[in-house]
Design a protein around this motif. Structure first.
Motif, PDB file in Angstrom:
ATOM      1  N   UNK A  81      98.591  84.214  66.903  1.00  0.00           N
ATOM      2  CA  UNK A  81      99.100  84.092  65.530  1.00  0.00           C
ATOM      3  C   UNK A  81      97.992  83.923  64.495  1.00  0.00           C
ATOM      4  N   UNK A  82      96.778  83.617  64.946  1.00  0.00           N
ATOM      5  CA  UNK A  82      95.666  83.555  64.002  1.00  0.00           C
ATOM      6  C   UNK A  82      95.292  84.938  63.486  1.00  0.00           C
ATOM      7  N   UNK A  83      95.727  85.979  64.202  1.00  0.00           N
ATOM      8  CA  UNK A  83      95.408  87.348  63.813  1.00  0.00           C
ATOM      9  C   UNK A  83      96.626  88.148  63.367  1.00  0.00           C
ATOM     10  N   UNK A  84      97.819  87.761  63.855  1.00  0.00           N
ATOM     11  CA  UNK A  84      99.011  88.567  63.606  1.00  0.00           C
ATOM     12  C   UNK A  84     100.141  87.706  63.063  1.00  0.00           C
ATOM     13  N   UNK A  85     100.691  88.116  61.937  1.00  0.00           N
ATOM     14  CA  UNK A  85     101.899  87.474  61.427  1.00  0.00           C
ATOM     15  C   UNK A  85     103.055  87.823  62.363  1.00  0.00           C
ATOM     16  N   UNK A  86     103.887  86.794  62.670  1.00  0.00           N
ATOM     17  CA  UNK A  86     105.003  87.013  63.598  1.00  0.00           C
ATOM     18  C   UNK A  86     104.504  87.761  64.833  1.00  0.00           C
ATOM     19  N   UNK A  87     103.536  87.157  65.500  1.00  0.00           N
ATOM     20  CA  UNK A  87     102.769  87.842  66.534  1.00  0.00           C
ATOM     21  C   UNK A  87     103.610  88.327  67.708  1.00  0.00           C
ATOM     22  N   UNK A  88     104.740  87.671  67.985  1.00  0.00           N
ATOM     23  CA  UNK A  88     105.571  88.058  69.123  1.00  0.00           C
ATOM     24  C   UNK A  88     106.639  89.078  68.748  1.00  0.00           C
ATOM     25  N   UNK A  89     106.669  89.488  67.498  1.00  0.00           N
ATOM     26  CA  UNK A  89     107.726  90.387  67.031  1.00  0.00           C
ATOM     27  C   UNK A  89     107.256  91.834  66.947  1.00  0.00           C
ATOM     28  N   UNK A  90     108.195  92.749  67.171  1.00  0.00           N
ATOM     29  CA  UNK A  90     107.976  94.175  66.950  1.00  0.00           C
ATOM     30  C   UNK A  90     108.088  94.457  65.453  1.00  0.00           C
ATOM     31  N   UNK A  91     107.013  94.882  64.849  1.00  0.00           N
ATOM     32  CA  UNK A  91     106.999  95.205  63.422  1.00  0.00           C
ATOM     33  C   UNK A  91     106.433  96.610  63.229  1.00  0.00           C
ATOM     34  N   UNK A  92     107.219  97.489  62.651  1.00  0.00           N
ATOM     35  CA  UNK A  92     106.761  98.863  62.432  1.00  0.00           C
ATOM     36  C   UNK A  92     106.036  99.037  61.104  1.00  0.00           C
ATOM     37  N   UNK A  93     105.893  97.963  60.346  1.00  0.00           N
ATOM     38  CA  UNK A  93     105.279  98.071  59.026  1.00  0.00           C
ATOM     39  C   UNK A  93     103.991  97.265  58.918  1.00  0.00           C
ATOM     40  N   UNK A  94     103.324  97.021  60.040  1.00  0.00           N
ATOM     41  CA  UNK A  94     102.075  96.248  59.969  1.00  0.00           C
ATOM     42  C   UNK A  94     101.022  97.036  59.188  1.00  0.00           C
ATOM     43  N   UNK A  95     100.245  96.322  58.382  1.00  0.00           N
ATOM     44  CA  UNK A  95      99.245  96.956  57.526  1.00  0.00           C
ATOM     45  C   UNK A  95      98.146  97.605  58.350  1.00  0.00           C
ATOM     46  N   UNK A  96      97.776  96.962  59.451  1.00  0.00           N
ATOM     47  CA  UNK A  96      96.715  97.484  60.313  1.00  0.00           C
ATOM     48  C   UNK A  96      97.253  97.604  61.739  1.00  0.00           C
ATOM     49  N   UNK A  97      98.069  98.613  62.017  1.00  0.00           N
ATOM     50  CA  UNK A  97      98.761  98.681  63.310  1.00  0.00           C
ATOM     51  C   UNK A  97      97.836  98.829  64.514  1.00  0.00           C
ATOM     52  N   UNK A  98      96.640  99.354  64.315  1.00  0.00           N
ATOM     53  CA  UNK A  98      95.730  99.566  65.443  1.00  0.00           C
ATOM     54  C   UNK A  98      94.744  98.423  65.649  1.00  0.00           C
ATOM     55  N   UNK A  99      94.921  97.352  64.906  1.00  0.00           N
ATOM     56  CA  UNK A  99      94.012  96.214  65.054  1.00  0.00           C
ATOM     57  C   UNK A  99      94.510  95.329  66.198  1.00  0.00           C
ATOM     58  N   UNK A 100      94.191  95.725  67.404  1.00  0.00           N
ATOM     59  CA  UNK A 100      94.509  94.932  68.595  1.00  0.00           C
ATOM     60  C   UNK A 100      93.440  95.207  69.637  1.00  0.00           C
TER      61      UNK A 100
END
Length: 412
Positions: free
Chosen positions: A332-351
Motif C-alpha cells: 500500500x505504500x506504492x499502490x492505492x487500494x493495493x488489493x483491488x482490481x483497478x482499470x484506471x491506474x495512472x501508472x498501470x505498468x509500475x509493478x
C-alpha cells in the motif's frame, strides 16, 4: 547489530493454505517483518517494495546467481538445498547471470526477440482460436491445456522448433519452476530429471542443425542467434543451450500462469468480464492488473556476496534472499487500494512482476500480448464465462509460481 526478524514463516510458507492463497502471509510480513529469516535455512523473505528495490540496486552485495533453493528437509522443516556448480556456464544465464555476462546474453538475443514479437499477433491469435476450440464447442471444461499450449507454441516458434512437437513443449515449458517449488518429491524429481534430459538432448540436436546452416537474417529464429554467438565465441555452447532452456521455462510457465489467472478472474467477476467484452480496449489494463495482483513468479532469489546490511538487519555471505515480487506488488505504500482490481491506474505498468532494472524480463511485451489475445478471443467467443460448480480450481503445489494446474470453466 540486529538479526532479521524471526517469524512463523517457516511453518506457513510451505503450507497448503499459503499455496492456495499466499496474500495474507505476504500482508503480515509487509506490516510486521518485511525482512524475515525462514527458520534456520539461511533464506530471508524480502516482502515490501522499498527493500526489494534496494536489493535490486545492490548487485555488488546480492548476486542473481541461483546457488540454492528453499525446500522441505527430511524433518519436514524448511532448509536450503545447495545447487551443484557445474562450471559449464549453463547454470546461470539471462535472469540468473550477473554482469557482465548478463549484458552479453541479453544483447545477443534481444534484437531478434523484439523483432519477431512485433510480427506475431496474427499467428498467436490463430493458435489461440485453435486451442480454445474444444472448450468452446463443448460449453466448457478444463482451460489449462489451452493456457499452456499457446505459450509453448510461441516459445517454440521463437526458437525455430517444429510446431508438431507441441506436446513435448507443454511438458518442458511447465517443468522449469519445479526445482524452485519447494515441494517436489523424489518420484516427481526422477520424472522431471528424465524429461530434463530429453529436453536437453532435443535442444542440442536443433542447436547443432542451426549451427550447421546459420541464418544471419535479423528475423531468423533465436536458435540461430545463439549458434552465431557460439561461432563468434561470444558465448559457450553450454551457455547457448542454457539460454534456450531458460526461454522454455520463463516464456512458457510464467505466461501460462498469467493467462490462467486472467481467465479465473473473469470467470469470478461477471460484471468485469462484461465490461471488457463491451470495450476490448480495456483488455491491456486488465492484464496488467492481473499480472500485478497474481504475480506469475512470486519471487526470485539473490545470494549474499559479502557481509552487509539490508533494512537495518545483518546478512552474511552465503545467505539467500527471496525478493518477493508478489508481496511488493500489493504494497500500500506504492499502490492505492493495493488489493483491488483497478482499470484506471495512472501508472498501470509500475509493478515488479517482470523484475526491475537490468534484469527486467526480456519477454514482458510478448507475455502481455499473449494474455491480451487469449482474453479478447475468449470474451468475443462467449456471452458468459463462469467457474465450474463441481471442479474447483487447483494451483500448482509451488511456493514459486502462481500457476493453475486445473481450471474448469463453463461457457455460453
Amino acid at each position: 547489530m540486529r538479526a532479521p526478524n524471526y517469524s512463523r514463516v517457516d511453518d506457513e510458507l510451505l503450507s497448503a493454505a499459503a499455496i492456495d492463497n499466499p496474500h495474507p502471509l505476504y500482508r503480515r510480513l509487509r506490516e510486521t517483518a518485511p525482512l524475515s529469516r525462514i527458520g534456520k535455512s539461511g533464506v530471508h523473505i524480502v516482502a515490501n517494495w522499498a527493500l526489494v528495490e534496494e536489493a535490486l540496486a545492490r548487485e555488488e552485495d546480492f548476486s542473481a546467481n541461483l546457488t540454492g533453493v528453499l525446500c522441505r528437509g527430511e524433518d519436514g522443516r524448511p532448509t536450503c538445498s545447495d545447487l551443484p556448480t557445474t562450471g559449464s556456464g549453463a547454470a546461470n544465464v539471462i535472469a540468473t547471470a550477473d554482469e557482465p555476462r548478463h549484458a552479453v546474453h541479453r544483447a545477443l538475443i534481444q534484437p531478434r526477440f523484439t523483432g519477431k514479437v512485433a510480427q506475431m499477433e496474427a499467428r498467436i491469435r490463430n493458435w489461440t482460436r485453435q486451442s480454445l476450440m474444444a472448450l468452446l464447442s463443448s460449453g466448457g471444461g478444463d482451460v489449462v491445456p489451452a493456457t499452456e499450449r499457446v505459450p509453448a507454441l510461441v516459445v517454440a516458434y521463437l526458437l525455430g522448433l517444429p510446431e508438431a512437437d507441441v506436446d513435448s513443449f507443454r511438458i518442458w515449458a511447465m517443468m522449469g519452476g519445479d526445482i524452485l517449488a519447494g515441494q517436489i518429491g523424489e518420484d516427481t524429481l526422477v520424472k522431471r530429471s528424465r524429461e530434463a534430459g530429453r529436453m536437453a538432448h532435443y535442444l542440442s540436436e536443433h542447436f547443432d542443425r542451426a549451427a550447421a546452416d546459420l541464418d544471419p537474417a535479423p528475423d531468423a529464429p533465436l536458435m540461430h542467434a545463439l549458434a552465431n554467438g557460439v561461432s563468434e565465441q561470444i558465448i559457450s555452447r553450454d551457455e547457448a543451450l542454457g539460454i534456450a532452456a531458460v526461454l522454455f521455462g520463463a516464456g512458457g510457465e510464467s505466461t501460462a500462469a498469467l493467462i490462467g489467472s486472467c481467465l479465473k478472474w473473469l470467470a469470478e467477476d461477471q460484471a468485469l468480464a462484461e465490461q471488457i467484452r463491451r470495450d476490448l480496449s480495456l483488455a491491456p489494463r486488465f492484464v496488467e492488473e492481473v499480472v500485478r495482483l497474481e504475480t506469475p513468479f512470486k519471487f526470485h532469489y539473490r545470494v549474499v556476496r559479502r557481509d552487509c546490511r539490508l533494512g537495518g538487519f545483518d546478512l552474511f555471505v552465503g545467505d539467500r534472499l527471496m525478493l518477493t515480487w508478489a508481496a511488493a506488488n500489493r504494497d500500500p505504500a506504492m499502490f492505492e487500494a493495493a488489493d483491488e482490481m483497478r482499470l484506471d491506474r495512472k501508472h498501470p505498468k509500475r509493478h515488479m512482476s517482470y523484475g526491475r532494472g537490468a534484469h527486467f524480463c526480456i519477454g514482458a511485451v510478448l507475455a502481455r500480448l499473449e494474455a491480451r489475445i487469449v482474453v479478447e478471443e475468449l470474451l468475443q467467443a462467449t456471452e458468459t464465462i463462469s467457474l465450474s460448480h463441481t471442479a474447483p480450481a487447483v494451483y500448482a503445489n509451488s511456493i514459486f509460481t502462481r500457476r493453475l494446474e486445473s481450471l474448469h470453466l463453463m461457457t455460453v
